[in-house]
Motif scaffolding. Structure first.
Motif, PDB file in Angstrom:
ATOM      1  N   VAL A 107       0.951  -1.098   0.008  1.00  0.00           N
ATOM      2  CA  VAL A 107       0.021  -0.022   0.017  1.00  0.00           C
ATOM      3  C   VAL A 107       1.042   1.247  -0.187  1.00  0.00           C
ATOM      4  O   VAL A 107       1.676   1.588   0.868  1.00  0.00           O
ATOM      5  N   ASP A 108       0.671   2.116  -1.139  1.00  0.00           N
ATOM      6  CA  ASP A 108       1.579   3.299  -1.226  1.00  0.00           C
ATOM      7  C   ASP A 108       0.698   4.330  -1.780  1.00  0.00           C
ATOM      8  O   ASP A 108      -0.193   3.994  -2.675  1.00  0.00           O
ATOM      9  N   PRO A 109       0.683   5.573  -1.611  1.00  0.00           N
ATOM     10  CA  PRO A 109       0.232   6.616  -2.124  1.00  0.00           C
ATOM     11  C   PRO A 109       0.822   7.157  -3.398  1.00  0.00           C
ATOM     12  O   PRO A 109      -0.152   7.934  -4.133  1.00  0.00           O
ATOM     13  N   SER A 110       1.847   6.554  -3.816  1.00  0.00           N
ATOM     14  CA  SER A 110       2.526   7.156  -4.808  1.00  0.00           C
ATOM     15  C   SER A 110       2.003   6.484  -6.293  1.00  0.00           C
ATOM     16  O   SER A 110       2.810   5.216  -6.052  1.00  0.00           O
ATOM     17  N   PRO A 111       1.385   6.534  -7.184  1.00  0.00           N
ATOM     18  CA  PRO A 111       1.253   5.733  -8.321  1.00  0.00           C
ATOM     19  C   PRO A 111       2.399   5.621  -8.984  1.00  0.00           C
ATOM     20  O   PRO A 111       2.597   4.233  -9.532  1.00  0.00           O
ATOM     21  N   ASN A 112       3.435   6.433  -9.064  1.00  0.00           N
ATOM     22  CA  ASN A 112       4.806   6.202  -9.793  1.00  0.00           C
ATOM     23  C   ASN A 112       5.584   5.215  -9.061  1.00  0.00           C
ATOM     24  O   ASN A 112       6.145   4.296  -9.868  1.00  0.00           O
ATOM     25  N   ALA A 113       5.490   5.149  -7.714  1.00  0.00           N
ATOM     26  CA  ALA A 113       6.205   4.062  -6.948  1.00  0.00           C
ATOM     27  C   ALA A 113       5.603   2.722  -7.359  1.00  0.00           C
ATOM     28  O   ALA A 113       6.346   1.787  -7.512  1.00  0.00           O
ATOM     29  N   LEU A 114       4.404   2.803  -7.312  1.00  0.00           N
ATOM     30  CA  LEU A 114       3.626   1.469  -7.472  1.00  0.00           C
ATOM     31  C   LEU A 114       3.702   1.049  -9.001  1.00  0.00           C
ATOM     32  O   LEU A 114       4.100  -0.087  -8.997  1.00  0.00           O
ATOM     33  N   PHE A 115       3.904   1.907  -9.975  1.00  0.00           N
ATOM     34  CA  PHE A 115       4.405   1.464 -11.330  1.00  0.00           C
ATOM     35  C   PHE A 115       5.815   0.858 -11.239  1.00  0.00           C
ATOM     36  O   PHE A 115       5.957   0.000 -11.815  1.00  0.00           O
ATOM     37  N   ALA A 116       6.470   1.313 -10.517  1.00  0.00           N
ATOM     38  CA  ALA A 116       7.976   0.947 -10.507  1.00  0.00           C
ATOM     39  C   ALA A 116       7.899  -0.483  -9.729  1.00  0.00           C
ATOM     40  O   ALA A 116       8.733  -1.347 -10.127  1.00  0.00           O
ATOM     41  N   LEU A 117       7.289  -0.627  -8.612  1.00  0.00           N
ATOM     42  CA  LEU A 117       6.958  -1.790  -7.987  1.00  0.00           C
ATOM     43  C   LEU A 117       6.633  -2.828  -8.868  1.00  0.00           C
ATOM     44  O   LEU A 117       7.228  -4.151  -8.927  1.00  0.00           O
ATOM     45  N   GLU A 118       5.649  -2.742  -9.749  1.00  0.00           N
ATOM     46  CA  GLU A 118       4.966  -3.629 -10.599  1.00  0.00           C
ATOM     47  C   GLU A 118       6.123  -4.083 -11.609  1.00  0.00           C
ATOM     48  O   GLU A 118       6.345  -5.266 -11.769  1.00  0.00           O
ATOM     49  N   ARG A 119       7.031  -3.143 -11.977  1.00  0.00           N
ATOM     50  CA  ARG A 119       7.999  -3.531 -13.009  1.00  0.00           C
ATOM     51  C   ARG A 119       9.137  -4.230 -12.177  1.00  0.00           C
ATOM     52  O   ARG A 119       9.815  -5.333 -12.975  1.00  0.00           O
ATOM     53  N   ARG A 120       9.421  -4.020 -11.090  1.00  0.00           N
ATOM     54  CA  ARG A 120      10.559  -4.560 -10.300  1.00  0.00           C
ATOM     55  C   ARG A 120       9.900  -5.992  -9.952  1.00  0.00           C
ATOM     56  O   ARG A 120      10.994  -6.870 -10.092  1.00  0.00           O
ATOM     57  N   ALA A 121       8.866  -6.182  -9.940  1.00  0.00           N
ATOM     58  CA  ALA A 121       8.186  -7.639  -9.232  1.00  0.00           C
ATOM     59  C   ALA A 121       8.269  -8.361 -10.692  1.00  0.00           C
ATOM     60  O   ALA A 121       8.848  -9.627 -10.440  1.00  0.00           O
ATOM     61  N   ALA A 122       8.108  -7.921 -11.831  1.00  0.00           N
ATOM     62  CA  ALA A 122       8.058  -8.596 -13.094  1.00  0.00           C
ATOM     63  C   ALA A 122       9.443  -9.053 -13.216  1.00  0.00           C
ATOM     64  O   ALA A 122       9.722 -10.322 -13.837  1.00  0.00           O
ATOM     65  N   GLU A 123      10.491  -8.130 -13.116  1.00  0.00           N
ATOM     66  CA  GLU A 123      11.890  -8.663 -13.554  1.00  0.00           C
ATOM     67  C   GLU A 123      12.230  -9.595 -12.638  1.00  0.00           C
ATOM     68  O   GLU A 123      13.209 -10.247 -12.986  1.00  0.00           O
ATOM     69  N   ALA A 124      11.838  -9.488 -11.377  1.00  0.00           N
ATOM     70  CA  ALA A 124      12.271 -10.593 -10.254  1.00  0.00           C
ATOM     71  C   ALA A 124      11.448 -11.948 -10.682  1.00  0.00           C
ATOM     72  O   ALA A 124      11.823 -12.713  -9.793  1.00  0.00           O
ATOM     73  N   HIS A 151       1.260  -7.408  -4.918  1.00  0.00           N
ATOM     74  CA  HIS A 151       0.045  -6.706  -5.421  1.00  0.00           C
ATOM     75  C   HIS A 151      -0.020  -5.355  -4.992  1.00  0.00           C
ATOM     76  O   HIS A 151       0.300  -5.262  -3.676  1.00  0.00           O
ATOM     77  N   GLY A 152       0.298  -4.461  -5.589  1.00  0.00           N
ATOM     78  CA  GLY A 152       0.193  -2.907  -5.182  1.00  0.00           C
ATOM     79  C   GLY A 152      -0.966  -2.219  -5.312  1.00  0.00           C
ATOM     80  O   GLY A 152      -1.958  -2.330  -6.373  1.00  0.00           O
ATOM     81  N   VAL A 153      -1.575  -1.557  -4.278  1.00  0.00           N
ATOM     82  CA  VAL A 153      -2.670  -0.757  -4.229  1.00  0.00           C
ATOM     83  C   VAL A 153      -2.136   0.607  -3.689  1.00  0.00           C
ATOM     84  O   VAL A 153      -1.554   0.814  -2.882  1.00  0.00           O
ATOM     85  N   GLN A 154      -2.997   1.851  -4.213  1.00  0.00           N
ATOM     86  CA  GLN A 154      -3.026   2.947  -4.070  1.00  0.00           C
ATOM     87  C   GLN A 154      -3.723   3.567  -2.624  1.00  0.00           C
ATOM     88  O   GLN A 154      -4.692   3.118  -2.706  1.00  0.00           O
ATOM     89  N   GLY A 155      -3.007   3.928  -1.611  1.00  0.00           N
ATOM     90  CA  GLY A 155      -3.567   4.253  -0.370  1.00  0.00           C
ATOM     91  C   GLY A 155      -2.632   4.473   0.810  1.00  0.00           C
ATOM     92  O   GLY A 155      -1.243   4.676   0.295  1.00  0.00           O
ATOM     93  N   ASP A 156      -3.088   4.831   2.046  1.00  0.00           N
ATOM     94  CA  ASP A 156      -1.913   5.307   3.086  1.00  0.00           C
ATOM     95  C   ASP A 156      -2.817   4.654   4.258  1.00  0.00           C
ATOM     96  O   ASP A 156      -3.783   3.918   4.431  1.00  0.00           O
ATOM     97  N   ALA A 157      -1.820   4.774   5.160  1.00  0.00           N
ATOM     98  CA  ALA A 157      -2.129   4.364   6.724  1.00  0.00           C
ATOM     99  C   ALA A 157      -3.464   4.900   7.280  1.00  0.00           C
ATOM    100  O   ALA A 157      -4.208   4.090   8.095  1.00  0.00           O
ATOM    101  N   HIS A 158      -3.544   6.115   7.072  1.00  0.00           N
ATOM    102  CA  HIS A 158      -4.845   6.737   7.502  1.00  0.00           C
ATOM    103  C   HIS A 158      -6.237   5.917   7.076  1.00  0.00           C
ATOM    104  O   HIS A 158      -7.163   5.706   7.784  1.00  0.00           O
ATOM    105  N   GLY A 159      -6.056   5.724   5.697  1.00  0.00           N
ATOM    106  CA  GLY A 159      -7.370   5.009   5.112  1.00  0.00           C
ATOM    107  C   GLY A 159      -7.073   3.475   4.748  1.00  0.00           C
ATOM    108  O   GLY A 159      -7.615   3.173   3.567  1.00  0.00           O
TER     109      GLY A 159
END
Length: 253
Positions: A62-79, A86-94
């Motif tokens: 869970v991360d608020p940054s779409p750019n970070a989640l995009f990089a996560l998806e690419r990194r997971a695929a490469e690995a 599984h990445g989802v956009q959000g934060d600790a408050h919600g």
């Protein structure tokens, strides 16, 4: 398998990874299954999520940054672990707008409490995501490390300001909104009902040693890693660490 967090760039994360991997192994044995459900709040590009997935676990980031989640998806695929990350956009408050309560064996809360409006609320949320007998891995900025770093850089007034500031900030230009002492962090964990486990200092020396020395001296990286690991649990060094790492355990009942 080879440790994914041990290359040259791992100097700042090696201690956390050692502790986390041991905690995951204990949780696997206690749960009686090889695959755990892990939640990584504020997990960004997957510095921990991908190595955890490489161990065979399912990880939700869970991360608020779409750019970070995009990089996560690419990194997971490469690995080769795209099916386990599984990445989802959000934060600790919600948090529970995007994940379920009591749905995870292990929750990582790394570099989050420094930035939330209410650390106690943020802590309660991440703990509520744990299953009974689940494990929390908490990593946050340490006050002592910032004071030491400012003093060694010759900024003595800023170092003194951080010591007395309620949020542990050294001034208006400080990019970190909040820092913690060991007692403050362990109190936050204990207030949620978790049992406080191991406490480690992270980056006790790594941020203070000149990079050119580490890069050019034969064997310096491995020697520095061993020094970090040896000092991590000692209270005297923990108190001046750049970051503090706390494990919390939820009761089985």
């Amino acid at each position: 398998m080879s440790d994914p967090m041990r290359p040259r760039a791992s100097l700042r994360t090696a201690v956390v990874w050692e502790v986390l991997q041991e905690a995951l192994d204990r949780r696997v044995k206690a749960a009686g299954r090889e695959t755990l459900d892990v939640l990584d709040t504020g997990g960004g590009t997957g510095n921990f999520a991908v190595p955890v997935a490489l161990l065979g676990h399912r990880v939700t980031v869970v991360d608020p940054s779409p750019n970070a989640l995009f990089a996560l998806e690419r990194r997971a695929a490469e690995a080769g672990v795209a099916d386990r990350v599984h990445g989802v956009q959000g934060d600790a408050h919600g948090l529970f707008d995007v994940v379920e309560r009591s749905g995870y064996d292990v929750v990582l809360c790394h570099g989050v409490l420094e930035y939330v409006d209410d650390p106690a609320e943020g802590m309660r949320n991440v703990v509520e995501a744990l299953r009974p007998a689940g494990t929390l891995s908490l990593l946050a900025a340490g006050l002592g490390g910032a004071v030491l770093a400012r003093a060694l850089a010759g900024h003595f007034t800023e170092a003194r300001h951080a010591l007395s500031d309620p949020e542990g900030r050294w001034g208006e230009g400080d990019p970190v909104p909040r820092r913690f002492t060991t007692d403050q962090l362990t109190d936050l964990v204990a207030a949620t009902g978790l049992a406080v486990g191991a406490v480690h200092g992270v980056r006790v020396f790594a941020d203070l040693v000149p990079g050119v020395l580490v890069d050019t001296e034969p064997g310096a990286v491995e020697a520095l890693l061993k020094l970090e690991e040896a000092a991590a649990e000692l209270p005297a060094f923990r108190s001046v660490a750049t970051q503090l790492h706390v494990l919390g355990e939820r009761e089985a009942g």
